[in-house]
Design an enzyme around this catalytic site. Sequence first.
Site, mmCIF file in Angstrom:
data_model
loop_
_atom_site.group_PDB
_atom_site.id
_atom_site.type_symbol
_atom_site.label_atom_id
_atom_site.label_comp_id
_atom_site.label_asym_id
_atom_site.label_seq_id
_atom_site.Cartn_x
_atom_site.Cartn_y
_atom_site.Cartn_z
ATOM 1 N N ASP A 1 12.009 -7.695 -33.353
ATOM 2 C CA ASP A 1 12.059 -7.102 -32.014
ATOM 3 C C ASP A 1 10.644 -6.757 -31.524
ATOM 4 O O ASP A 1 9.840 -6.202 -32.277
ATOM 5 C CB ASP A 1 12.933 -5.835 -32.107
ATOM 6 C CG ASP A 1 13.351 -5.296 -30.761
ATOM 7 O OD1 ASP A 1 13.450 -6.101 -29.808
ATOM 8 O OD2 ASP A 1 13.604 -4.081 -30.655
ATOM 9 N N HIS B 1 17.512 -4.945 -22.556
ATOM 10 C CA HIS B 1 16.903 -3.974 -23.475
ATOM 11 C C HIS B 1 17.261 -2.568 -23.000
ATOM 12 O O HIS B 1 17.667 -2.381 -21.864
ATOM 13 C CB HIS B 1 15.374 -4.145 -23.490
ATOM 14 C CG HIS B 1 14.917 -5.274 -24.363
ATOM 15 N ND1 HIS B 1 14.112 -5.072 -25.456
ATOM 16 C CD2 HIS B 1 15.171 -6.597 -24.317
ATOM 17 C CE1 HIS B 1 13.878 -6.241 -26.040
ATOM 18 N NE2 HIS B 1 14.507 -7.188 -25.364
ATOM 19 N N ASN C 1 20.416 -4.759 -26.479
ATOM 20 C CA ASN C 1 19.623 -4.099 -27.533
ATOM 21 C C ASN C 1 19.924 -2.603 -27.571
ATOM 22 O O ASN C 1 19.890 -1.941 -26.525
ATOM 23 C CB ASN C 1 18.131 -4.262 -27.236
ATOM 24 C CG ASN C 1 17.611 -5.630 -27.591
ATOM 25 O OD1 ASN C 1 18.383 -6.566 -27.772
ATOM 26 N ND2 ASN C 1 16.310 -5.747 -27.685
HETATM 27 P P1 13P Z 1 17.117 1.850 -26.743
HETATM 28 O O1 13P Z 1 16.426 2.611 -27.816
HETATM 29 O O2 13P Z 1 16.966 2.489 -25.393
HETATM 30 O O3 13P Z 1 18.540 1.550 -27.085
HETATM 31 O O4 13P Z 1 16.379 0.436 -26.593
HETATM 32 C C1 13P Z 1 16.436 -0.454 -27.666
HETATM 33 C C2 13P Z 1 15.738 -1.728 -27.382
HETATM 34 O O5 13P Z 1 15.712 -2.218 -26.288
HETATM 35 C C3 13P Z 1 15.094 -2.383 -28.528
HETATM 36 O O6 13P Z 1 14.429 -3.541 -28.157
#
Ligand code: 13P
Length: 294
Positions: A82, A208, A230
């Site tokens: 990620d 995201h 995500n």
């Molecule tokens: P959050 O922590 O807001 O769920 O976002 C996670 C994310 O987008 C990881 O790439």
Amino acid sequence: MLTSMKVILDHAHKNHYAVMAMNSINMEMVRGAIMAAQEEYSPMIIQFGCGQMKNHAHLEEMVPMITELAGRVSVPIALNLDHATDYQIIADCINKGFTNIMFDGSALPYEENVERTAVVTAMAHAVGCSVEGELGHVGMAADSDDTNVDLYTNPEQALDFVERTGVDALAVAVGTAHGDYPAGKIPQLDFERLALLKKTVNMPLVLHGGSGSGEENLRKAVQYGINKVNVATDAFSVGKKAMLDALEREPKMDYMHMCMEAEKGIKQFVKNYMNILGSAGQYRFLDAVATGNE
Ligand code: 13P
């Protein structure tokens, strides 16, 4: 089984649902998520970022564990790096068996984002690993970036970006942000823009900052073309709360049982997500294959 993220997301794009991608930093999170996937006949994406990898979820320890756990189930499981920016870390992860790289050039000037994303796509595709790029910028909820329309993804530019970089999935900025929103706030997503983005690029799109988005927004985002959501912040909160609640119920609970409570909480959290995103049941046919009742 460990699977290409492209295969998972192409199926989701074609069949109009989304797959949860949970940042997972230990065995409890990974096993909870993979068991949820198996029980819900759902695909799942396990991911972690470079900071998480440096601080706790070390590459050398996590990959064999994830490969082992993914290999025990018949549903497809992807392993995604990620928000990567460093070519060396990306190469290490590809070599270690990640099935997708998310290259995040969203803070760079446009041409540099194109150039660097295209380099990563060439590197990854050479060995069958897929790539997610980001255009527009999904910032931080604490900075109110979710309401900053200047950061949102431009559909015309998105088409140019995907054509020139060859990415397999595109993360778009349409009104969410990373981290916790201020108490009581639910973000307002620009669904019109999302619909136009989907129509223009016609490929898997990624949201995201899933945490705190609210069930209604998530369901609607899937309807308008999101195929991967995500989630990090809410997953960590669920694990922590499960442990704290257990300790409150049973102050003498030992560490192992606290870890087991966290895993149980995470598993249920992932199952709920799979039902909201429509990924639950998508691989139910595997049961028929296994029992010969096709
Ligand atoms: P959050 O922590 O807001 O769920 O976002 C996670 C994310 O987008 C990881 O790439």
